[in-house]
Design a protein around this motif. Structure first.
Motif, PDB file in Angstrom:
ATOM      1  N   GLU A 122       0.518  -2.130  11.377  1.00 28.11           N
ATOM      2  CA  GLU A 122       0.941  -3.325  10.642  1.00 28.11           C
ATOM      3  C   GLU A 122       0.584  -3.276   9.154  1.00 28.11           C
ATOM      4  O   GLU A 122       0.581  -4.295   8.486  1.00 28.11           O
ATOM      5  N   VAL A 123       0.292  -2.093   8.636  1.00 28.84           N
ATOM      6  CA  VAL A 123      -0.001  -1.947   7.213  1.00 28.84           C
ATOM      7  C   VAL A 123       1.302  -2.047   6.438  1.00 28.84           C
ATOM      8  O   VAL A 123       2.314  -1.463   6.825  1.00 28.84           O
ATOM      9  N   SER A 124       1.301  -2.835   5.347  1.00 32.71           N
ATOM     10  CA  SER A 124       2.496  -2.927   4.518  1.00 32.71           C
ATOM     11  C   SER A 124       2.101  -2.740   3.061  1.00 32.71           C
ATOM     12  O   SER A 124       0.965  -2.992   2.671  1.00 32.71           O
ATOM     13  N   ALA A 125       3.059  -2.264   2.264  1.00 31.34           N
ATOM     14  CA  ALA A 125       2.793  -2.031   0.843  1.00 31.34           C
ATOM     15  C   ALA A 125       4.019  -2.431   0.040  1.00 31.34           C
ATOM     16  O   ALA A 125       5.156  -2.246   0.481  1.00 31.34           O
ATOM     17  N   THR A 126       3.783  -3.015  -1.134  1.00 32.03           N
ATOM     18  CA  THR A 126       4.867  -3.371  -2.042  1.00 32.03           C
ATOM     19  C   THR A 126       4.507  -2.887  -3.436  1.00 32.03           C
ATOM     20  O   THR A 126       3.340  -2.834  -3.806  1.00 32.03           O
ATOM     21  N   LEU A 127       5.529  -2.546  -4.206  1.00 31.68           N
ATOM     22  CA  LEU A 127       5.354  -2.122  -5.586  1.00 31.68           C
ATOM     23  C   LEU A 127       6.172  -3.066  -6.449  1.00 31.68           C
ATOM     24  O   LEU A 127       7.385  -3.163  -6.307  1.00 31.68           O
ATOM     25  N   HIS A 128       5.498  -3.818  -7.326  1.00 34.36           N
ATOM     26  CA  HIS A 128       6.175  -4.796  -8.169  1.00 34.36           C
ATOM     27  C   HIS A 128       5.628  -4.683  -9.587  1.00 34.36           C
ATOM     28  O   HIS A 128       4.428  -4.879  -9.809  1.00 34.36           O
ATOM     29  N   GLU A 129       6.491  -4.336 -10.515  1.00 32.94           N
ATOM     30  CA  GLU A 129       6.134  -4.196 -11.926  1.00 32.94           C
ATOM     31  C   GLU A 129       4.942  -3.273 -12.130  1.00 32.94           C
ATOM     32  O   GLU A 129       4.026  -3.547 -12.895  1.00 32.94           O
ATOM     33  N   GLY A 130       4.928  -2.162 -11.406  1.00 31.34           N
ATOM     34  CA  GLY A 130       3.876  -1.166 -11.561  1.00 31.34           C
ATOM     35  C   GLY A 130       2.589  -1.465 -10.823  1.00 31.34           C
ATOM     36  O   GLY A 130       1.628  -0.717 -10.936  1.00 31.34           O
ATOM     37  N   VAL A 131       2.544  -2.554 -10.044  1.00 28.70           N
ATOM     38  CA  VAL A 131       1.338  -2.903  -9.286  1.00 28.70           C
ATOM     39  C   VAL A 131       1.614  -2.666  -7.806  1.00 28.70           C
ATOM     40  O   VAL A 131       2.535  -3.250  -7.237  1.00 28.70           O
ATOM     41  N   LEU A 132       0.821  -1.794  -7.199  1.00 27.23           N
ATOM     42  CA  LEU A 132       0.938  -1.514  -5.773  1.00 27.23           C
ATOM     43  C   LEU A 132       0.003  -2.443  -5.017  1.00 27.23           C
ATOM     44  O   LEU A 132      -1.197  -2.469  -5.272  1.00 27.23           O
TER      45      LEU A 132
END
Length: 55
Positions: free
Chosen positions: A25-35
């Motif tokens: 259930e690990v999730s990751a997002t990348l938004h405006e250079g922030v992981l």
């Protein structure tokens, strides 16, 4: 954990996850250079609360 780097191009970063994390259930997002990585605790690790009553 915060980590800052000044590299450009491709790079890799690895870290070990604690054993009490639901790996599926690990999730990751990348938004405006922030992981942002979101981890969920396994059910067995969460503290249990038990009510104690006087008899």
């Amino acid at each position: 954990m915060r980590r800052a780097t000044r590299r450009t191009g491709r790079f890799g970063y690895q870290t070990l996850l604690p054993t009490h994390v639901k790996a599926e259930e690990v999730s990751a997002t990348l938004h405006e250079g922030v992981l942002t990585v979101t981890l969920y605790k396994a059910q067995a690790v969460r503290p249990r609360h038990t009510s104690i009553t006087e008899s």
